[in-house]
Design a protein around this motif. Sequence first.
Motif, PDB file in Angstrom:
ATOM      1  N   SER A   1      -2.967  -6.853  -0.057  1.00 54.80           N
ATOM      2  CA  SER A   1      -3.886  -5.810   0.407  1.00 54.80           C
ATOM      3  C   SER A   1      -3.369  -4.435   0.014  1.00 54.80           C
ATOM      4  O   SER A   1      -2.165  -4.209  -0.059  1.00 54.80           O
ATOM      5  CB  SER A   1      -4.020  -5.891   1.931  1.00 54.80           C
ATOM      6  OG  SER A   1      -4.685  -4.760   2.449  1.00 54.80           O
TER       7      SER A   1
ATOM      8  N   SER B   1      -8.980  -8.617   0.218  1.00 55.17           N
ATOM      9  CA  SER B   1      -7.545  -8.847   0.007  1.00 55.17           C
ATOM     10  C   SER B   1      -7.267 -10.319  -0.260  1.00 55.17           C
ATOM     11  O   SER B   1      -8.010 -11.203   0.179  1.00 55.17           O
ATOM     12  CB  SER B   1      -6.757  -8.390   1.233  1.00 55.17           C
ATOM     13  OG  SER B   1      -7.012  -7.036   1.513  1.00 55.17           O
TER      14      SER B   1
ATOM     15  N   ASP C   1      -9.629  -5.412   6.094  1.00 55.81           N
ATOM     16  CA  ASP C   1     -10.733  -5.440   5.122  1.00 55.81           C
ATOM     17  C   ASP C   1     -12.041  -4.966   5.752  1.00 55.81           C
ATOM     18  O   ASP C   1     -12.862  -4.324   5.098  1.00 55.81           O
ATOM     19  CB  ASP C   1     -10.918  -6.860   4.579  1.00 55.81           C
ATOM     20  CG  ASP C   1      -9.852  -7.230   3.555  1.00 55.81           C
ATOM     21  OD1 ASP C   1      -9.047  -6.346   3.176  1.00 55.81           O
ATOM     22  OD2 ASP C   1      -9.804  -8.402   3.137  1.00 55.81           O
TER      23      ASP C   1
END
Length: 530
Positions: free
Chosen positions: A61, A298, A289
């Motif tokens: 991420s 991610s 996210d």
Amino acid sequence: MYKLKYYQLSLLKTDWKSGISVFLVALPLCLGIALASGAPLFAGLLSGIIAGIVVTLLSGSEISVSGPAAGLTVIVATAIKDLGSYQGFLVAVILAGFLQIALGYLKAGRFSAYFPESVIKGMLVAIGMVIILKQIPHALGDDQDYEGEFEFEQSSDNQNTITELIRSVIDFNDGAVLIAITCLALLIVWDFASKKNITFFKLFPSSLAAVLMGVGINELYKLYAPTLYLGNSPIHMVSIPIFKNLNDFSKALVFPDFSFLTNPQIYSIAITLAVVASLESLLSLEAGDSIDPQKRISSSDKELIAQGVGNTLAGFLGGLPVTSVVVRTSANVYSGAKTRMSSLVHGFLLLASVFLIPSLMNKIPLSALAAILLMVGYKLAKPSIFFKVYKEGYDQYIPFAVTVLVIIFKDLLFGIFIGTFVGLLFVVFTNFRSVISVVRDGNNVLIKFNKDISFLNKPRIKNILMDLKEGDDVFIDGSRANFIDHDIYTMLYDFKRSSKARGIELTFKKVNRKIQGDINQYEADVETLH
């Protein structure tokens, strides 16, 4: 080359500021979680540094931030106590890291996609509310509980979130309250001015301004109002261990004792750590996210590998286990982070705070940091979010509300599982309603199977057949059902045999099973059937 330039521009434009904000949030949490876990204070900071630098570079991420997690404190504290050795516990952390790496390569991260969006939203809101409830006592100067304690039942003093709030309101600290209110007011004004595109307020990080304000006020107390000064008691202040020389630092390092590999408990602890840490990381990744302004997706498998490497390294160097953490990730997003450079800055600042400026860090009142966390909590749990989810329908709002309540009054993982279970109940109920459709036009009745029929649909079909009346002309269409359960087939066959006696005309279309065949041609042995 393009990627490197992208990161450089992002670092210079926004990520350095958000990195400072995350650092100020992470610093007391690292110390508090280490204290609650029964581990050396330096272990929490060491894990924060490893997570901020190593895990960040390997992460799946761009905005996730990792560190020692409050959700693991009970597991860690119990494990250290049961093993009777922190060095032995470190062996379990290393093994947990290896397991996480294996899970990543086995693509186990895909399971994070099975948590409903309503539950993820509920988790974010609940954490926001828990932050607010847990930081109000620190804002009021009640610092008896460690930073980062998010469970409802407080193991440190046998209080709970509500009784702790009552206690802090009754017995507040005037100096801390003034600092918290001033810093909170500054943050609100700063946020408003930044949204108005006033250059200075956009360029300078609000969290750093608030901390400087808190330190300044406390130093003024020392000069002009000694009774309000918080520095006389370390309990009200950030408390980083100070290393006077390399010898002090070497004494702080703890290394694993691999003789504990012969202890069977090590393996059960390692599995528990790996599973819980992986779940928390995956949930945090999903949450990150969902609030990422750029809506990036991610890589959960890559994240598991990154967390595994981080935990393996932490175990070898004497640190606590790490996970991706919602609080730090949320602070990162809401302070304007664009890339992983923000988390990297936070990691290097933790490193600098330990080795370069620990004395300066120890001048920060916890009430000033509480103001920053209160703002993060509010942004996570804005009232508008409740109204938005409510408008999405009861099948979204009820799992959302259940998740929020259970996390607040129990803990994170329990809330997630209960919320997901409630969400699944709604999915099952909705699925049951959509499997079968019934249309009546006078005495003409169409019963249509829209998808496969299992024994779970038996109660609904039974009610539909019971509601048919004498003189009805019924057409049952099973052409869309590739599978019809034996119980359903038997029920329909029984109804077929009794329908004429009830004065009901019955026609079947493609209602069949592989063994019995088409129901129109099937003739069962009545004694065998019953």
